[in-house]
Design an enzyme around this catalytic site. Structure first.
Site, mmCIF file in Angstrom:
data_model
loop_
_atom_site.group_PDB
_atom_site.id
_atom_site.type_symbol
_atom_site.label_atom_id
_atom_site.label_comp_id
_atom_site.label_asym_id
_atom_site.label_seq_id
_atom_site.Cartn_x
_atom_site.Cartn_y
_atom_site.Cartn_z
ATOM 1 N N ILE A 16 0.841 -1.205 0.000
ATOM 2 C CA ILE A 16 0.000 0.000 0.000
ATOM 3 C C ILE A 16 0.878 1.259 0.000
ATOM 4 O O ILE A 16 0.609 2.234 -0.712
ATOM 5 C CB ILE A 16 -0.979 -0.019 1.200
ATOM 6 N N TYR A 144 -2.396 -9.375 16.415
ATOM 7 C CA TYR A 144 -2.299 -8.334 15.376
ATOM 8 C C TYR A 144 -3.309 -7.210 15.673
ATOM 9 O O TYR A 144 -2.947 -6.032 15.724
ATOM 10 C CB TYR A 144 -2.565 -8.957 14.001
HETATM 11 O O1 LIG Z 1 -6.237 -19.363 0.564
HETATM 12 C C1 LIG Z 1 -7.159 -18.705 1.070
HETATM 13 C C2 LIG Z 1 -6.943 -17.427 1.657
HETATM 14 C C3 LIG Z 1 -8.027 -16.790 2.220
HETATM 15 N N1 LIG Z 1 -9.262 -17.369 2.208
HETATM 16 C C4 LIG Z 1 -10.409 -16.638 2.785
HETATM 17 O O2 LIG Z 1 -10.529 -15.436 2.068
HETATM 18 C C5 LIG Z 1 -10.946 -14.370 2.920
HETATM 19 C C6 LIG Z 1 -9.949 -13.250 2.814
HETATM 20 O O3 LIG Z 1 -8.712 -13.691 3.363
HETATM 21 P P1 LIG Z 1 -7.402 -12.807 3.267
HETATM 22 O O4 LIG Z 1 -6.288 -13.605 3.885
HETATM 23 O O5 LIG Z 1 -7.229 -12.312 1.883
HETATM 24 O O6 LIG Z 1 -7.758 -11.555 4.139
HETATM 25 P P2 LIG Z 1 -8.187 -11.480 5.683
HETATM 26 O O7 LIG Z 1 -9.611 -11.035 5.704
HETATM 27 O O8 LIG Z 1 -7.849 -12.690 6.439
HETATM 28 O O9 LIG Z 1 -7.139 -10.388 6.151
HETATM 29 C C7 LIG Z 1 -7.376 -9.029 6.154
HETATM 30 O O10 LIG Z 1 -7.865 -8.687 7.412
HETATM 31 C C8 LIG Z 1 -6.999 -9.039 8.471
HETATM 32 C C9 LIG Z 1 -7.685 -8.654 9.744
HETATM 33 O O11 LIG Z 1 -8.866 -9.367 9.913
HETATM 34 C C10 LIG Z 1 -5.655 -8.332 8.332
HETATM 35 O O12 LIG Z 1 -5.846 -6.925 8.451
HETATM 36 C C11 LIG Z 1 -5.054 -8.664 6.980
HETATM 37 O O13 LIG Z 1 -3.826 -7.961 6.790
HETATM 38 C C12 LIG Z 1 -6.047 -8.306 5.889
HETATM 39 O O14 LIG Z 1 -5.569 -8.647 4.622
HETATM 40 C C13 LIG Z 1 -11.028 -14.959 4.307
HETATM 41 O O15 LIG Z 1 -12.358 -15.258 4.560
HETATM 42 C C14 LIG Z 1 -10.216 -16.253 4.244
HETATM 43 O O16 LIG Z 1 -10.723 -17.263 5.070
HETATM 44 C C15 LIG Z 1 -9.481 -18.592 1.634
HETATM 45 O O17 LIG Z 1 -10.603 -19.113 1.617
HETATM 46 N N2 LIG Z 1 -8.419 -19.224 1.088
#
Ligand SMILES: O=c1ccn([C@@H]2O[C@H](COP(=O)(O)OP(=O)(O)O[C@H]3O[C@H](CO)[C@H](O)[C@H](O)[C@H]3O)[C@@H](O)[C@H]2O)c(=O)[nH]1
Length: 332
Positions: A16, A144
């Site tokens: 970002i 985090y």
């Molecule tokens: O291989 C994968 C990766 C992710 N997911 C799902 O996809 C969604 C998004 O996942 P991300 O890892 O892309 O993002 P997150 O929502 O987990 O993470 C975001 O929110 C987090 C806080 O909740 C942190 O701030 C992090 O840096 C930010 O990217 C989630 O429901 C996760 O369970 C999958 O199904 N498969």
């Protein structure tokens, strides 16, 4: 006022931050990126100033602030993997809280009193109300989120005691890449859904895991609020102008207000890439709330900001352009 105010972009070589550096320059500011290159990339700061060092290193930051006299510091430098934070909380408390306190104290010593902080939806924990407004209870469920919320508290105290004014921006899911295809997301390891899905389409991975298909959501997969990286940066620019006009310390959510499920992301990526993107089902990831969607009405009203890239297909198209560029560079 200085006709070209300097803005320090801590973490300016990261995903970002690098987009922010470019947007600041294009809007008449002088950006100075500061990055220890632990996860950032030197070549993400093409043509702009980059100081390599640690934001928590007070002697280093003192020299940067002395030499550049910034109007404001934007702080993107952080550790941001929820899973890693559970296993290694010390890293998160040190990198996200301790380093930030050092940075704030060094700023005070040099008379820099405007700060824009990259906070997160993880400060809310499991939402009791969706979409989530800023006054929703903040009960993080991982280190985090704790470390980011602790900085928000510190910022309130620093304003009261020292007049250091700040805006904390609670991002939902940062996504996409620069529309011209020259900047994007490069995490090692990659854990985020959209880049992983696109790595399947480009042939870097065999399949994408869906973490849970029985969540309490319309299609059983998790819902997230994906916000384009350029829209996040535009909100920072609006926040900067607001601080410059004397605004008090506050927080804003940054999201589109629209939720997209894991299934919808994979389907949109199939449409954009024309690739079948094989999917396999895996258990839910620990600590993943089923739904995280922003109520971003305050940012819209008070920052005069609105996301320009509401369409998930466009966000994925931009990320796909970037993924193809990275893949081509690897193959060369
Ligand atoms: O291989 C994968 C990766 C992710 N997911 C799902 O996809 C969604 C998004 O996942 P991300 O890892 O892309 O993002 P997150 O929502 O987990 O993470 C975001 O929110 C987090 C806080 O909740 C942190 O701030 C992090 O840096 C930010 O990217 C989630 O429901 C996760 O369970 C999958 O199904 N498969």
């Amino acid at each position: 006022m200085d006709p070209t105010p300097t803005v320090i972009v801590a973490g300016g070589a990261g995903y970002i931050g690098s987009h922010m550096v470019r947007m600041l320059r294009e809007n008449g500011f002088r950006p100075v990126a500061v990055d220890n290159l632990a996860t950032g990339h030197r070549d993400a700061v093409r043509g702009d100033e980059l100081r390599v060092g640690d934001i928590g290193d007070r002697a280093f930051m003192a020299s940067v602030l002395r030499e550049t006299s910034p109007a404001c510091v934007m702080h993107f430098a952080a550790s941001s993997l929820v899973g890693e934070s559970v296993g290694n909380p010390g890293k998160y408390w040190r990198n996200n809280l301790v380093a930030t306190l050092n940075l704030l104290d060094t700023m005070l010593e040099h008379g820099v009193r405007q700060f824009i902080f990259s906070s997160t939806a993880a400060t809310y924990g499991n939402p009791v109300k969706v979409p989530i407004p800023e006054d929703h209870p903040t009960q993080p469920i991982n280190p985090y989120g704790h470390s980011k919320l602790a900085v928000e508290y510190a910022l309130r105290d620093y304003d009261q005691a020292h007049g250091l004014r700040s805006i904390s921006l609670r991002y939902f899911n940062a996504a996409g890449a620069h529309p011209d295809g020259t900047l994007g997301e490069r995490h090692e390891p990659e854990t985020h859904l959209i880049p992983l899905v696109l790595q399947v389409a480009s042939g870097r991975r065999a399949s994408i895991s869906r973490f849970g298909s029985q969540h309490a959501t319309p299609d059983g997969s998790c819902l997230r609020d994906y916000i384009h990286v350029q829209d996040l940066c535009a909100a920072h620019l609006a926040a900067l102008r607001k601080l410059q006009s004397g605004a008090p310390t506050t927080v804003y959510n940054l999201g589109t207000g629209a939720g997209a499920s894991v299934n919808e992301v994979i389907d949109a990526a199939r449409r954009v890439t024309g690739h079948p993107i094989p999917m396999r089902d895996d258990p839910p990831r620990a600590g993943d709330p089923p739904v995280l969607v922003a109520d971003a009405a305050r940012a819209r009203a008070e920052l005069g900001w609105a996301p320009q890239y509401q369409d998930l297909g466009t966000i994925i198209e931009h990320a796909w352009q970037w993924e193809r560029r990275v893949r081509a560079a690897q193959a060369a």
